[in-house]
Design a protein around this motif. Structure first.
Motif, PDB file in Angstrom:
ATOM      1  N   THR A 116       0.183  15.730 -19.751  1.00  0.00           N
ATOM      2  CA  THR A 116       1.196  16.259 -20.673  1.00  0.00           C
ATOM      3  C   THR A 116       0.749  17.556 -21.319  1.00  0.00           C
ATOM      4  OG1 THR A 116       1.890  13.994 -21.127  1.00  0.00           O
ATOM      5  CG2 THR A 116       2.638  15.691 -22.655  1.00  0.00           C
ATOM      6  N   LEU A 117      -0.508  17.639 -21.716  1.00  0.00           N
ATOM      7  CA  LEU A 117      -1.010  18.869 -22.338  1.00  0.00           C
ATOM      8  C   LEU A 117      -0.896  20.040 -21.370  1.00  0.00           C
ATOM      9  CD1 LEU A 117      -2.342  20.267 -24.728  1.00  0.00           C
ATOM     10  CD2 LEU A 117      -4.584  19.573 -23.827  1.00  0.00           C
ATOM     11  N   PHE A 118      -1.208  19.795 -20.090  1.00  0.00           N
ATOM     12  CA  PHE A 118      -1.060  20.833 -19.064  1.00  0.00           C
ATOM     13  C   PHE A 118       0.394  21.273 -18.971  1.00  0.00           C
ATOM     14  CE2 PHE A 118       0.182  21.748 -14.661  1.00  0.00           C
ATOM     15  CZ  PHE A 118      -0.612  22.867 -14.399  1.00  0.00           C
ATOM     16  N   SER A 119       1.314  20.317 -19.015  1.00  0.00           N
ATOM     17  CA  SER A 119       2.747  20.636 -18.924  1.00  0.00           C
ATOM     18  C   SER A 119       3.179  21.507 -20.090  1.00  0.00           C
ATOM     19  CB  SER A 119       3.575  19.348 -18.908  1.00  0.00           C
ATOM     20  OG  SER A 119       3.221  18.535 -17.818  1.00  0.00           O
ATOM     21  N   VAL A 120       2.727  21.169 -21.292  1.00  0.00           N
ATOM     22  CA  VAL A 120       3.107  21.927 -22.489  1.00  0.00           C
ATOM     23  C   VAL A 120       2.593  23.367 -22.393  1.00  0.00           C
ATOM     24  CG1 VAL A 120       2.759  22.137 -24.983  1.00  0.00           C
ATOM     25  CG2 VAL A 120       3.245  19.896 -23.973  1.00  0.00           C
ATOM     26  N   ILE A 121       1.314  23.520 -22.011  1.00  0.00           N
ATOM     27  CA  ILE A 121       0.712  24.851 -21.912  1.00  0.00           C
ATOM     28  C   ILE A 121       1.414  25.687 -20.845  1.00  0.00           C
ATOM     29  CG2 ILE A 121      -1.390  26.113 -21.287  1.00  0.00           C
ATOM     30  CD1 ILE A 121      -2.984  23.788 -22.524  1.00  0.00           C
ATOM     31  N   LEU A 122       1.690  25.064 -19.683  1.00  0.00           N
ATOM     32  CA  LEU A 122       2.350  25.788 -18.592  1.00  0.00           C
ATOM     33  C   LEU A 122       3.760  26.209 -18.999  1.00  0.00           C
ATOM     34  CD1 LEU A 122       2.201  26.851 -15.737  1.00  0.00           C
ATOM     35  CD2 LEU A 122       2.910  24.599 -14.892  1.00  0.00           C
ATOM     36  N   ASP A 123       4.501  25.317 -19.651  1.00  0.00           N
ATOM     37  CA  ASP A 123       5.849  25.662 -20.106  1.00  0.00           C
ATOM     38  C   ASP A 123       5.807  26.810 -21.113  1.00  0.00           C
ATOM     39  OD1 ASP A 123       7.178  23.810 -18.561  1.00  0.00           O
ATOM     40  OD2 ASP A 123       7.150  22.248 -20.085  1.00  0.00           O
ATOM     41  N   ALA A 124       4.825  26.772 -22.025  1.00  0.00           N
ATOM     42  CA  ALA A 124       4.700  27.835 -23.031  1.00  0.00           C
ATOM     43  C   ALA A 124       4.456  29.188 -22.364  1.00  0.00           C
ATOM     44  CB  ALA A 124       3.564  27.503 -24.002  1.00  0.00           C
ATOM     45  N   ILE A 125       3.613  29.196 -21.350  1.00  0.00           N
ATOM     46  CA  ILE A 125       3.323  30.438 -20.618  1.00  0.00           C
ATOM     47  C   ILE A 125       4.564  30.924 -19.881  1.00  0.00           C
ATOM     48  CG2 ILE A 125       1.998  31.440 -18.700  1.00  0.00           C
ATOM     49  CD1 ILE A 125      -0.305  29.539 -19.514  1.00  0.00           C
ATOM     50  N   LEU A 126       5.259  30.003 -19.217  1.00  0.00           N
ATOM     51  CA  LEU A 126       6.394  30.384 -18.373  1.00  0.00           C
ATOM     52  C   LEU A 126       7.583  30.904 -19.177  1.00  0.00           C
ATOM     53  CD1 LEU A 126       6.315  27.562 -15.672  1.00  0.00           C
ATOM     54  CD2 LEU A 126       5.638  29.952 -15.407  1.00  0.00           C
ATOM     55  N   VAL A 127       7.875  30.293 -20.338  1.00  0.00           N
ATOM     56  CA  VAL A 127       9.033  30.755 -21.112  1.00  0.00           C
ATOM     57  C   VAL A 127       8.786  32.157 -21.685  1.00  0.00           C
ATOM     58  CG1 VAL A 127       9.876  28.446 -21.649  1.00  0.00           C
ATOM     59  CG2 VAL A 127       8.289  29.560 -23.226  1.00  0.00           C
TER      60      VAL A 127
ATOM     61  N   LEU B  57      11.280  15.575 -21.120  1.00  0.00           N
ATOM     62  CA  LEU B  57      10.579  16.103 -19.949  1.00  0.00           C
ATOM     63  C   LEU B  57       9.065  16.009 -20.093  1.00  0.00           C
ATOM     64  CD1 LEU B  57      13.032  19.024 -19.445  1.00  0.00           C
ATOM     65  CD2 LEU B  57      12.425  17.414 -17.632  1.00  0.00           C
ATOM     66  N   TYR B  58       8.586  15.552 -21.250  1.00  0.00           N
ATOM     67  CA  TYR B  58       7.156  15.302 -21.419  1.00  0.00           C
ATOM     68  C   TYR B  58       6.850  13.810 -21.393  1.00  0.00           C
ATOM     69  CZ  TYR B  58       6.824  20.198 -22.749  1.00  0.00           C
ATOM     70  OH  TYR B  58       6.878  21.566 -22.743  1.00  0.00           O
TER      71      TYR B  58
ATOM     72  N   SER C 293      10.258   0.930 -15.831  1.00  0.00           N
ATOM     73  CA  SER C 293       9.130   1.735 -16.293  1.00  0.00           C
ATOM     74  C   SER C 293       8.839   1.391 -17.740  1.00  0.00           C
ATOM     75  CB  SER C 293       9.449   3.224 -16.159  1.00  0.00           C
ATOM     76  OG  SER C 293       8.454   3.997 -16.791  1.00  0.00           O
ATOM     77  N   ARG C 294       7.600   0.990 -18.027  1.00  0.00           N
ATOM     78  CA  ARG C 294       7.216   0.636 -19.391  1.00  0.00           C
ATOM     79  C   ARG C 294       6.094   1.542 -19.869  1.00  0.00           C
ATOM     80  NH1 ARG C 294       7.279  -4.388 -21.360  1.00  0.00           N
ATOM     81  NH2 ARG C 294       5.025  -4.393 -21.423  1.00  0.00           N
ATOM     82  N   GLU C 295       6.096   2.798 -19.404  1.00  0.00           N
ATOM     83  CA  GLU C 295       5.006   3.695 -19.760  1.00  0.00           C
ATOM     84  C   GLU C 295       5.174   4.200 -21.181  1.00  0.00           C
ATOM     85  OE1 GLU C 295       6.369   6.020 -16.666  1.00  0.00           O
ATOM     86  OE2 GLU C 295       4.781   5.505 -15.264  1.00  0.00           O
ATOM     87  N   PRO C 296       4.123   4.125 -22.023  1.00  0.00           N
ATOM     88  CA  PRO C 296       4.236   4.610 -23.390  1.00  0.00           C
ATOM     89  C   PRO C 296       4.273   6.123 -23.438  1.00  0.00           C
ATOM     90  CG  PRO C 296       1.970   3.978 -22.903  1.00  0.00           C
ATOM     91  CD  PRO C 296       2.791   3.602 -21.695  1.00  0.00           C
ATOM     92  N   ASN C 297       4.724   6.650 -24.580  1.00  0.00           N
ATOM     93  CA  ASN C 297       4.714   8.089 -24.765  1.00  0.00           C
ATOM     94  C   ASN C 297       3.293   8.628 -24.751  1.00  0.00           C
ATOM     95  OD1 ASN C 297       7.458   8.587 -24.958  1.00  0.00           O
ATOM     96  ND2 ASN C 297       7.533   8.141 -27.126  1.00  0.00           N
ATOM     97  N   SER C 298       3.131   9.854 -24.281  1.00  0.00           N
ATOM     98  CA  SER C 298       1.812  10.477 -24.210  1.00  0.00           C
ATOM     99  C   SER C 298       1.308  10.819 -25.603  1.00  0.00           C
ATOM    100  CB  SER C 298       1.904  11.757 -23.381  1.00  0.00           C
ATOM    101  OG  SER C 298       2.674  12.712 -24.081  1.00  0.00           O
ATOM    102  N   GLY C 299       0.007  11.178 -25.689  1.00  0.00           N
ATOM    103  CA  GLY C 299      -0.599  11.544 -26.960  1.00  0.00           C
ATOM    104  C   GLY C 299       0.075  12.742 -27.594  1.00  0.00           C
ATOM    105  N   VAL C 300       0.456  13.732 -26.776  1.00  0.00           N
ATOM    106  CA  VAL C 300       1.115  14.924 -27.307  1.00  0.00           C
ATOM    107  C   VAL C 300       2.442  14.555 -27.951  1.00  0.00           C
ATOM    108  CG1 VAL C 300       2.175  17.132 -26.696  1.00  0.00           C
ATOM    109  CG2 VAL C 300       0.006  16.467 -25.650  1.00  0.00           C
ATOM    110  N   VAL C 301       3.225  13.708 -27.273  1.00  0.00           N
ATOM    111  CA  VAL C 301       4.518  13.291 -27.803  1.00  0.00           C
ATOM    112  C   VAL C 301       4.336  12.496 -29.091  1.00  0.00           C
ATOM    113  CG1 VAL C 301       6.564  11.887 -27.348  1.00  0.00           C
ATOM    114  CG2 VAL C 301       5.610  13.304 -25.534  1.00  0.00           C
TER     115      VAL C 301
END
Length: 437
Positions: free
Chosen positions: A3-14, A58-59, A237-245
Motif C-alpha cells: 500500500t505504501l508503494f501504491s500511495v507513493i507511486l500515485d503521488a508521483i504520477l498525479v 483503491l488502497y 474476501s476478509r482482508e483487513p485494511n492496510s496500515g496506511v488506511v
C-alpha cells in the motif's frame, strides 16, 4: 501489492500528469508565472488526489480486482479531485489564480491514464498465474461446476477434491501439499459455523475462498460475484485494511474528536453541573471494556445511573425502563449526551469513531462460549457508534449484533464510516436508543 508503494507511486504520477499537461498546454515550456501557481498548491492537490483514491477503496487490499472496476474507481476519484483542486484555485486566488483551467482538464485525463495504467498492468501481470483449486464437497451442482472449470479455463485446475465428511484438518494439509490458491465449497449442506471455520483456515494460508451463492457468504466478507458459464460463485474476501488506511482513519478520528469536544464544551460543563445537583456520586462513569485484540481498557461516560448501581445486582444489561437510571440520566441517554466523554477514549487510541461497540469482559467471556465467531469482532478498535447500533435496536441479540459487526469489519471504508455517522445523527435526533448502556 504494497500500500505504501501504491500511495507513493500515485503521488508521483498525479504530479507528473500535471507537469505534462503544462508542457503540452504551453508548447514544451513551463512558464514561470503559471507554473508558480501549481507549485503553491501542489501539495494540497496531491493530498486531495490521494484522499479521493482512498475513498474509492483503491488502497484496500484485494486478491483480485477487475479492469472495469479499476477504470471506474480511478476515473471517479481523479475527476472529483480535479474539481476540488479547481475550486481551491478560486479560494486561494492570491497565489493560484494563474493556474489555467485547460491544464486542469488535461491533467485530469493524464492522471486517469497514469493511475489506471499502472494498476491495469499490475493486474494483468498477476492474471496469468495458474489457479490450483481445492474443491470441498461434490453434490450435483458441485459436479457441474467441476466440469465447467475443467473444460473452459486453461489457467484453472481442480487439483484435489475433498469429501465433506473428511477430517477438516486435511484442508490445511492439502493446501500446503498441493500449493492450493483457491478453495471452493461446492456443497449446500455446510453449516454457517463450518463455512466460517474453512474461511479462517484459508486466511491463515492467504488462499482465496469461494462458494456457491449463499447469503451468509456475503455477510461474513466482501462478496464478489464471478460467473462461470451459467453458474455463479461468490468470492469472499476478509482482508483487513492496510496500515496506511488505518493511519488515515486514525487521523480522521482525532480531528473529528477534537472538533466535537470543542463544540460540546459548553454543553459538557452544563451536564456536569446538572449531574452534581441531581444525584450523589462521580460525574464520570468509568467501566472496564474489551477492545482491539481483546485488550482491556477503561471507557468514560457521563454517569446516568445512581452511584454504585450494580452493588446488589452485579453486571447486568440495562433495560429501557431501568429504575437505576436517574432523572438526568434518562435525558442524557435519550439524546446520547452521556457518550461525549468517549471522544477522549478515541483521542487516547482505545476506540475509533466507528466500529463494534466495546463490551464488558464478563459478557465477552459468556458470548465467546455461546456465540460462534464472537471473538472476530475484536480484530479492530471498538467504536462510539457502529453498524449494529444504527441498524439494530436496543434489544438486538448478541448473535445478530455480531453479524452486523463482522459485516462492517470486512467491508470497512471511509464511505461506509460516513454513512454510519450520518445514520447515527439520525438516531440521536430521533431519540432512539440502540447503543449499549
Amino acid at each position: 501489492m504494497n500500500t505504501l508503494f501504491s500511495v507513493i507511486l500515485d503521488a508521483i504520477l498525479v504530479n507528473l500528469g500535471t507537469i505534462l499537461a503544462f508542457l503540452i498546454r504551453f508548447g514544451g515550456v513551463l512558464p514561470e508565472f503559471n507554473f508558480n501557481a501549481f507549485k503553491s498548491i501542489y501539495l494540497f492537490m496531491t493530498l486531495v488526489n490521494l484522499t479521493c483514491i482512498y475513498i474509492f477503496e483503491l488502497y484496500t487490499k484485494r486478491r483480485k480486482i477487475f479492469p472495469l472496476d479499476i477504470i471506474s474507481r480511478v476515473s471517479s476519484a481523479i475527476v472529483i479531485a480535479s474539481l476540488i483542486s479547481m475550486a481551491a484555485t478560486y479560494v486561494f486566488r492570491d497565489v493560484a489564480s494563474a493556474f489555467p483551467t485547460s491544464v486542469f482538464l488535461l491533467s485530469c485525463v493524464f492522471n486517469i491514464i497514469f493511475v489506471c495504467g499502472w494498476r491495469l498492468l499490475f493486474n494483468l501481470s498477476h492474471q496469468n498465474k495458474e489457479e490450483r483449486i481445492l474443491m470441498i464437497g461434490g453434490d450435483e451442482e458441485g459436479k457441474r461446476l467441476s466440469r465447467i472449470i475443467n473444460m473452459g479455463h486453461l489457467n484453472r485446475r481442480i487439483v484435489k477434491l475433498l469429501n465433506k465428511k473428511e477430517d477438516k484438518n486435511n484442508i490445511i494439509k492439502t493446501i500446503d501439499e498441493f500449493k492450493i490458491t483457491d478453495v471452493i465449497i461446492a456443497d449446500s449442506d455446510f453449516t454457517h459455523q463450518e463455512i466460517l471455520d474453512i474461511i479462517l483456515k484459508c486466511e491463515e494460508r492467504d488462499v482465496n475462498f469461494k462458494m456457491l451463492p449463499d447469503i451468509y457468504a456475503i455477510l461474513v466478507g466482501k462478496g464478489r460475484i464471478e460467473q462461470l458459464g451459467n453458474m455463479f460463485l461468490v468470492e469472499v474476501s476478509r482482508e483487513p485494511n492496510s496500515g496506511v488506511v488505518q493511519n488515515i482513519k486514525r487521523i480522521i478520528d482525532i480531528l473529528i474528536s477534537i472538533l466535537i469536544l470543542i463544540i460540546t464544551l459548553p454543553l459538557s460543563i452544563g451536564v456536569i453541573l446538572v449531574i452534581k445537583l441531581d444525584s450523589q456520586g462521580n460525574v464520570l462513569y468509568k467501566q472496564k471494556r474489551v477492545g482491539e485484540k481483546e485488550k482491556i481498557f477503561t471507557i468514560y461516560k457521563f454517569r446516568t445511573m445512581s452511584a454504585n448501581a450494580e452493588e446488589k445486582t452485579g453486571p447486568v444489561f440495562a433495560i429501557k425502563e431501568d429504575s437505576r437510571i436517574t432523572r438526568t440520566g434518562k435525558i442524557l441517554r435519550q439524546l446520547h449526551i452521556d457518550e461525549i466523554p468517549q471522544f477522549f477514549n478515541v483521542l487516547k487510541g482505545n476506540m475509533s469513531l466507528v466500529g463494534p461497540r466495546p463490551e464488558r469482559p464478563n459478557f465477552v467471556e459468556e458470548f465467546a462460549k455461546t456465540v460462534p465467531g464472537y471473538l472476530e469482532r475484536f480484530k479492530i478498535k471498538p467504536g462510539i457508534t457502529g453498524l449494529a447500533q444504527v441498524i439494530g435496536g436496543y434489544d438486538t441479540s448478541a448473535k445478530d449484533k455480531l453479524r452486523y459487526d463482522i459485516l462492517y469489519i470486512n467491508n470497512q471504508s471511509l464511505l461506509l464510516d460516513i454513512k454510519i455517522l450520518f445514520l447515527t445523527l439520525r438516531t440521536v435526533f430521533k431519540g432512539e436508543s440502540s447503543f449499549d448502556k
